[in-house]
Motif scaffolding. Structure first.
Motif, PDB file in Angstrom:
ATOM      1  N   GLU A 134       0.824  -1.205   0.000  1.00 51.55           N
ATOM      2  CA  GLU A 134       0.000   0.000   0.000  1.00 51.55           C
ATOM      3  C   GLU A 134       0.860   1.258   0.000  1.00 51.55           C
ATOM      4  O   GLU A 134       0.624   2.201  -0.775  1.00 51.55           O
ATOM      5  CB  GLU A 134      -0.920  -0.007   1.219  1.00 51.55           C
ATOM      6  CG  GLU A 134      -1.789   1.229   1.360  1.00 51.55           C
ATOM      7  CD  GLU A 134      -2.610   1.237   2.629  1.00 51.55           C
ATOM      8  OE1 GLU A 134      -2.994   2.345   3.083  1.00 51.55           O
ATOM      9  OE2 GLU A 134      -2.877   0.152   3.194  1.00 51.55           O
ATOM     10  N   SER A 138       1.794   4.460  -3.180  1.00 56.21           N
ATOM     11  CA  SER A 138       1.543   5.886  -3.017  1.00 56.21           C
ATOM     12  C   SER A 138       2.564   6.703  -3.807  1.00 56.21           C
ATOM     13  O   SER A 138       3.719   6.301  -3.964  1.00 56.21           O
ATOM     14  CB  SER A 138       1.626   6.273  -1.538  1.00 56.21           C
ATOM     15  OG  SER A 138       1.584   7.672  -1.373  1.00 56.21           O
ATOM     16  N   ASP A 143       4.753   8.720   2.731  1.00 60.82           N
ATOM     17  CA  ASP A 143       4.038   7.467   2.999  1.00 60.82           C
ATOM     18  C   ASP A 143       5.000   6.288   3.047  1.00 60.82           C
ATOM     19  O   ASP A 143       4.885   5.414   3.911  1.00 60.82           O
ATOM     20  CB  ASP A 143       2.963   7.229   1.937  1.00 60.82           C
ATOM     21  CG  ASP A 143       1.838   8.244   2.002  1.00 60.82           C
ATOM     22  OD1 ASP A 143       1.871   9.115   2.892  1.00 60.82           O
ATOM     23  OD2 ASP A 143       0.931   8.166   1.150  1.00 60.82           O
ATOM     24  N   ARG A 210      -2.772  10.812   7.208  1.00 60.83           N
ATOM     25  CA  ARG A 210      -2.477   9.580   6.474  1.00 60.83           C
ATOM     26  C   ARG A 210      -1.157   8.966   6.944  1.00 60.83           C
ATOM     27  O   ARG A 210      -1.072   7.760   7.177  1.00 60.83           O
ATOM     28  CB  ARG A 210      -2.426   9.875   4.982  1.00 60.83           C
ATOM     29  CG  ARG A 210      -2.261   8.639   4.110  1.00 60.83           C
ATOM     30  CD  ARG A 210      -2.163   9.007   2.639  1.00 60.83           C
ATOM     31  NE  ARG A 210      -0.993   9.828   2.358  1.00 60.83           N
ATOM     32  CZ  ARG A 210      -1.040  11.124   2.020  1.00 60.83           C
ATOM     33  NH1 ARG A 210      -2.207  11.744   1.908  1.00 60.83           N
ATOM     34  NH2 ARG A 210       0.083  11.793   1.786  1.00 60.83           N
TER      35      ARG A 210
END
Length: 236
Positions: A134, A138, A143, A210
């Motif tokens: 995941e 990004s 991230d 996030r």
């Protein structure tokens, strides 16, 4: 997740704190549970039972592909050459010294070929690998750094106190400590934190939320992954 305010409120209450200090606070109690885990304590003391070490290494080895992809993506999204170089050097270590350690440890511990290639994975290993994928998908450098920082900072935190005290045997404990307590690794983690600090300060509130979610999920999964070393339902 612990009840920690967002970065702006945390910074107001702790003016000397860095963004990674905030993220670590957000990851409690899993952060402290991971660095003080039974596996970490036993590894530092050279006392991990062979069955637990086999489970741990077999599961951990399955991260290398996803971890290399995560590192590669972080190199791609990094803002400049100076930010890319330390990540590239670490990629080299991962694909050489660390990979060789796994092979030698598997041989010494008698791990069969099928478990090296494609073992049944614990829930924690599956979820952690999915988190790496995941983050790698990004387009935001922070991230990738959030997951990388947890993965490496947790290991430095538990291994560093044993840098000068770990027993020389068994080598699968001693060398695992050495890989994660070396001056090079300590410097690399310091650089990861500094890079994530810079990125977090430039993000908007949604971006920081996030990154916080990625960081705290990674810490939760580190704790659960250490637990799985003692799961007798997994092959050893």
């Amino acid at each position: 997740m612990s009840e920690v305010p967002d970065w702006s409120e945390f910074r107001a209450a702790h003016p000397a704190a860095a963004p990674t200090d905030w993220l670590r606070a957000c990851a409690e109690p899993d952060w402290s549970a991971a660095i003080g885990h039974r596996f970490a304590r036993e590894c530092n003391a050279g006392r991990v039972e062979p069955a637990a070490m086999r489970r741990y290494l077999v599961q951990d080895y399955q991260f290398i592909g996803a971890f290399c992809a995560l590192l590669g993506r972080a190199i791609h999204t990094a803002p400049d050459l100076a930010a890319r170089l330390p990540l590239g050097r670490f990629m080299g270590l991962l694909c050489s010294e660390e990979n060789t350690f796994f092979v030698r440890a598997f041989d010494a511990l008698g791990v069969p070929e099928d478990l090296r290639r494609d073992p049944p994975l614990s829930d924690a290993a599956q979820d952690f690998r999915a988190l790496m994928v995941e983050a790698a998908e990004s387009a935001v450098h922070a991230d990738q750094l959030a997951v990388l920082c947890v993965a490496e900072w947790v290991y430095l935190s538990w291994a560093l106190p044993a840098r000068d005290t770990r027993p020389p045997e068994p080598f699968w404990c001693a060398e695992w400590v050495d890989l994660h307590a070396s001056p090079y690794f300590e410097s690399f983690v310091r650089g990861l934190r500094a890079a994530l600090d810079r990125e977090v300060t430039s993000l908007d509130p949604a971006g920081r939320a996030r990154v916080r979610a990625l960081f705290t999920r990674a810490a939760t999964l580190e704790r659960a992954f250490f637990d799985s070393a003692y799961d007798e339902g997994l092959p050893a």
